[in-house]
Motif scaffolding. Structure first.
Motif, PDB file in Angstrom:
ATOM      1  N   MET A   1       7.227  14.112  -9.964  1.00 17.49           N
ATOM      2  CA  MET A   1       7.220  12.716  -9.504  1.00 17.49           C
ATOM      3  C   MET A   1       5.822  12.321  -9.033  1.00 17.49           C
ATOM      4  O   MET A   1       5.328  11.245  -9.361  1.00 17.49           O
ATOM      5  CB  MET A   1       8.250  12.525  -8.392  1.00 17.49           C
ATOM      6  CG  MET A   1       9.682  12.565  -8.892  1.00 17.49           C
ATOM      7  SD  MET A   1      10.949  12.597  -7.600  1.00 17.49           S
ATOM      8  CE  MET A   1      10.397  11.362  -6.457  1.00 17.49           C
ATOM      9  N   GLY A   2       5.198  13.193  -8.263  1.00 21.09           N
ATOM     10  CA  GLY A   2       3.841  12.918  -7.796  1.00 21.09           C
ATOM     11  C   GLY A   2       2.843  12.865  -8.938  1.00 21.09           C
ATOM     12  O   GLY A   2       1.940  12.029  -8.954  1.00 21.09           O
ATOM     13  N   SER A   3       3.019  13.749  -9.917  1.00 23.85           N
ATOM     14  CA  SER A   3       2.115  13.791 -11.063  1.00 23.85           C
ATOM     15  C   SER A   3       2.240  12.531 -11.909  1.00 23.85           C
ATOM     16  O   SER A   3       1.244  12.000 -12.401  1.00 23.85           O
ATOM     17  CB  SER A   3       2.408  15.023 -11.922  1.00 23.85           C
ATOM     18  OG  SER A   3       2.211  16.194 -11.168  1.00 23.85           O
ATOM     19  N   GLU A   4       3.466  12.051 -12.078  1.00 24.36           N
ATOM     20  CA  GLU A   4       3.658  10.818 -12.845  1.00 24.36           C
ATOM     21  C   GLU A   4       2.999   9.635 -12.138  1.00 24.36           C
ATOM     22  O   GLU A   4       2.397   8.782 -12.777  1.00 24.36           O
ATOM     23  CB  GLU A   4       5.146  10.570 -13.087  1.00 24.36           C
ATOM     24  CG  GLU A   4       5.720  11.528 -14.117  1.00 24.36           C
ATOM     25  CD  GLU A   4       7.222  11.397 -14.303  1.00 24.36           C
ATOM     26  OE1 GLU A   4       7.883  10.672 -13.524  1.00 24.36           O
ATOM     27  OE2 GLU A   4       7.741  12.034 -15.234  1.00 24.36           O
ATOM     28  N   GLN A   5       3.089   9.605 -10.805  1.00 23.61           N
ATOM     29  CA  GLN A   5       2.421   8.543 -10.065  1.00 23.61           C
ATOM     30  C   GLN A   5       0.898   8.684 -10.181  1.00 23.61           C
ATOM     31  O   GLN A   5       0.182   7.702 -10.322  1.00 23.61           O
ATOM     32  CB  GLN A   5       2.836   8.558  -8.589  1.00 23.61           C
ATOM     33  CG  GLN A   5       2.198   7.465  -7.758  1.00 23.61           C
ATOM     34  CD  GLN A   5       2.510   6.066  -8.274  1.00 23.61           C
ATOM     35  OE1 GLN A   5       3.662   5.733  -8.500  1.00 23.61           O
ATOM     36  NE2 GLN A   5       1.479   5.249  -8.471  1.00 23.61           N
ATOM     37  N   ALA A   6       0.414   9.933 -10.152  1.00 21.40           N
ATOM     38  CA  ALA A   6      -1.026  10.162 -10.306  1.00 21.40           C
ATOM     39  C   ALA A   6      -1.495   9.704 -11.681  1.00 21.40           C
ATOM     40  O   ALA A   6      -2.551   9.076 -11.808  1.00 21.40           O
ATOM     41  CB  ALA A   6      -1.351  11.643 -10.099  1.00 21.40           C
ATOM     42  N   LEU A   7      -0.720   9.998 -12.728  1.00 19.41           N
ATOM     43  CA  LEU A   7      -1.082   9.540 -14.068  1.00 19.41           C
ATOM     44  C   LEU A   7      -1.104   8.017 -14.133  1.00 19.41           C
ATOM     45  O   LEU A   7      -1.967   7.422 -14.775  1.00 19.41           O
ATOM     46  CB  LEU A   7      -0.112  10.097 -15.110  1.00 19.41           C
ATOM     47  CG  LEU A   7      -0.358  11.544 -15.530  1.00 19.41           C
ATOM     48  CD1 LEU A   7       0.802  12.053 -16.382  1.00 19.41           C
ATOM     49  CD2 LEU A   7      -1.670  11.691 -16.273  1.00 19.41           C
TER      50      LEU A   7
ATOM     51  N   SER B   1      -9.045  14.883 -10.219  1.00 17.14           N
ATOM     52  CA  SER B   1      -8.374  15.936  -9.453  1.00 17.14           C
ATOM     53  C   SER B   1      -8.094  15.486  -8.023  1.00 17.14           C
ATOM     54  O   SER B   1      -7.018  15.761  -7.487  1.00 17.14           O
ATOM     55  CB  SER B   1      -9.191  17.233  -9.470  1.00 17.14           C
ATOM     56  OG  SER B   1     -10.464  17.029  -8.913  1.00 17.14           O
ATOM     57  N   GLU B   2      -9.028  14.758  -7.406  1.00 16.76           N
ATOM     58  CA  GLU B   2      -8.786  14.274  -6.047  1.00 16.76           C
ATOM     59  C   GLU B   2      -7.657  13.258  -6.013  1.00 16.76           C
ATOM     60  O   GLU B   2      -6.813  13.293  -5.116  1.00 16.76           O
ATOM     61  CB  GLU B   2     -10.064  13.655  -5.471  1.00 16.76           C
ATOM     62  CG  GLU B   2     -11.100  14.686  -5.088  1.00 16.76           C
ATOM     63  CD  GLU B   2     -12.390  14.062  -4.586  1.00 16.76           C
ATOM     64  OE1 GLU B   2     -12.504  12.814  -4.565  1.00 16.76           O
ATOM     65  OE2 GLU B   2     -13.289  14.830  -4.217  1.00 16.76           O
ATOM     66  N   LEU B   3      -7.618  12.373  -6.987  1.00 15.71           N
ATOM     67  CA  LEU B   3      -6.552  11.378  -7.068  1.00 15.71           C
ATOM     68  C   LEU B   3      -5.209  12.073  -7.264  1.00 15.71           C
ATOM     69  O   LEU B   3      -4.228  11.759  -6.583  1.00 15.71           O
ATOM     70  CB  LEU B   3      -6.834  10.405  -8.218  1.00 15.71           C
ATOM     71  CG  LEU B   3      -5.845   9.278  -8.430  1.00 15.71           C
ATOM     72  CD1 LEU B   3      -5.773   8.384  -7.190  1.00 15.71           C
ATOM     73  CD2 LEU B   3      -6.248   8.449  -9.628  1.00 15.71           C
ATOM     74  N   THR B   4      -5.150  13.042  -8.169  1.00 21.64           N
ATOM     75  CA  THR B   4      -3.914  13.776  -8.426  1.00 21.64           C
ATOM     76  C   THR B   4      -3.471  14.542  -7.182  1.00 21.64           C
ATOM     77  O   THR B   4      -2.300  14.505  -6.800  1.00 21.64           O
ATOM     78  CB  THR B   4      -4.097  14.735  -9.621  1.00 21.64           C
ATOM     79  OG1 THR B   4      -4.503  13.984 -10.757  1.00 21.64           O
ATOM     80  CG2 THR B   4      -2.810  15.466  -9.940  1.00 21.64           C
ATOM     81  N   GLU B   5      -4.388  15.232  -6.533  1.00 22.02           N
ATOM     82  CA  GLU B   5      -4.058  15.980  -5.324  1.00 22.02           C
ATOM     83  C   GLU B   5      -3.526  15.069  -4.225  1.00 22.02           C
ATOM     84  O   GLU B   5      -2.548  15.392  -3.557  1.00 22.02           O
ATOM     85  CB  GLU B   5      -5.290  16.727  -4.808  1.00 22.02           C
ATOM     86  CG  GLU B   5      -5.693  17.915  -5.641  1.00 22.02           C
ATOM     87  CD  GLU B   5      -6.999  18.517  -5.182  1.00 22.02           C
ATOM     88  OE1 GLU B   5      -7.429  18.263  -4.025  1.00 22.02           O
ATOM     89  OE2 GLU B   5      -7.618  19.232  -5.983  1.00 22.02           O
ATOM     90  N   LYS B   6      -4.158  13.924  -4.041  1.00 18.76           N
ATOM     91  CA  LYS B   6      -3.752  12.995  -2.988  1.00 18.76           C
ATOM     92  C   LYS B   6      -2.336  12.479  -3.238  1.00 18.76           C
ATOM     93  O   LYS B   6      -1.503  12.450  -2.331  1.00 18.76           O
ATOM     94  CB  LYS B   6      -4.730  11.819  -2.912  1.00 18.76           C
ATOM     95  CG  LYS B   6      -4.431  10.874  -1.758  1.00 18.76           C
ATOM     96  CD  LYS B   6      -5.238   9.596  -1.779  1.00 18.76           C
ATOM     97  CE  LYS B   6      -6.693   9.751  -2.056  1.00 18.76           C
ATOM     98  NZ  LYS B   6      -7.433   8.481  -2.016  1.00 18.76           N
TER      99      LYS B   6
ATOM    100  N   GLU C   1       3.537  12.836  -2.044  1.00 22.19           N
ATOM    101  CA  GLU C   1       4.918  13.040  -2.493  1.00 22.19           C
ATOM    102  C   GLU C   1       5.547  14.244  -1.778  1.00 22.19           C
ATOM    103  O   GLU C   1       6.680  14.180  -1.317  1.00 22.19           O
ATOM    104  CB  GLU C   1       4.961  13.235  -4.003  1.00 22.19           C
ATOM    105  CG  GLU C   1       6.350  13.310  -4.577  1.00 22.19           C
ATOM    106  CD  GLU C   1       7.148  12.041  -4.405  1.00 22.19           C
ATOM    107  OE1 GLU C   1       8.367  12.140  -4.200  1.00 22.19           O
ATOM    108  OE2 GLU C   1       6.566  10.944  -4.462  1.00 22.19           O
ATOM    109  N   LEU C   2       4.785  15.333  -1.662  1.00 16.65           N
ATOM    110  CA  LEU C   2       5.296  16.514  -0.965  1.00 16.65           C
ATOM    111  C   LEU C   2       5.550  16.213   0.503  1.00 16.65           C
ATOM    112  O   LEU C   2       6.572  16.615   1.066  1.00 16.65           O
ATOM    113  CB  LEU C   2       4.308  17.681  -1.099  1.00 16.65           C
ATOM    114  CG  LEU C   2       4.225  18.319  -2.475  1.00 16.65           C
ATOM    115  CD1 LEU C   2       3.063  19.303  -2.511  1.00 16.65           C
ATOM    116  CD2 LEU C   2       5.526  19.012  -2.838  1.00 16.65           C
TER     117      LEU C   2
END
Length: 135
Positions: free
Chosen positions: A20-26, A114-119, A124-125
């Motif tokens: 879910m977090g990865s989809e939002q990051a994308l 990577s920073e955007l994805t991590e954030k 989400e976590l």
């Protein structure tokens, strides 16, 4: 076709919260990438009447994958001169602005993606952890 594709792979991205977090990051990367391409299109530099500018968008094109593009697969309207603006033409010159290529380089420079994805994944976590505690 002028485009940029991003894909997140591996077992980590199959866990529901991470997914879910990865989809939002994308989604965030897509919005940022579209803006980076559009910001390069100015009068005298790939911008004539705004058709190409308006045609640039992103879409989910696979599992954990997005593509930033200006073709009919994105918005139903094929911008036939997008490749000419992006790459130029060997027999007519012109174009060669490399707006998709430049946007990709900018997204890959430093730690932008990577920073955007991590954030986003951390957010989400954190949200799931707090919900699990009943807060």
């Amino acid at each position: 076709m002028s485009n940029v594709t991003f894909k997140l792979t591996g077992p980590l991205f199959e866990q529901e919260t991470i997914k879910m977090g990865s989809e939002q990051a994308l989604n965030d990367i897509g919005l940022l990438g579209v803006g980076l391409v559009q910001n390069q299109l100015i009068t005298g530099h790939g911008f004539l009447n705004g058709d190409l500018y308006r045609a640039i968008s992103f879409a989910k094109t696979g599992d954990m994958q997005i593509t930033i593009d200006s073709g009919k697969s994105m918005n139903g309207e094929n911008i036939v001169y997008a490749d000419y603006i992006e790459r130029g033409s060997s027999n007519r010159g012109g174009g060669n602005y490399r707006m998709f290529e430049t946007a990709l380089k900018e997204l890959n420079s430093g730690n932008t993606m990577s920073e955007l994805t991590e954030k986003v994944i951390a957010r989400e976590l954190e949200g799931n952890r707090l919900r699990g505690l009943g807060l």
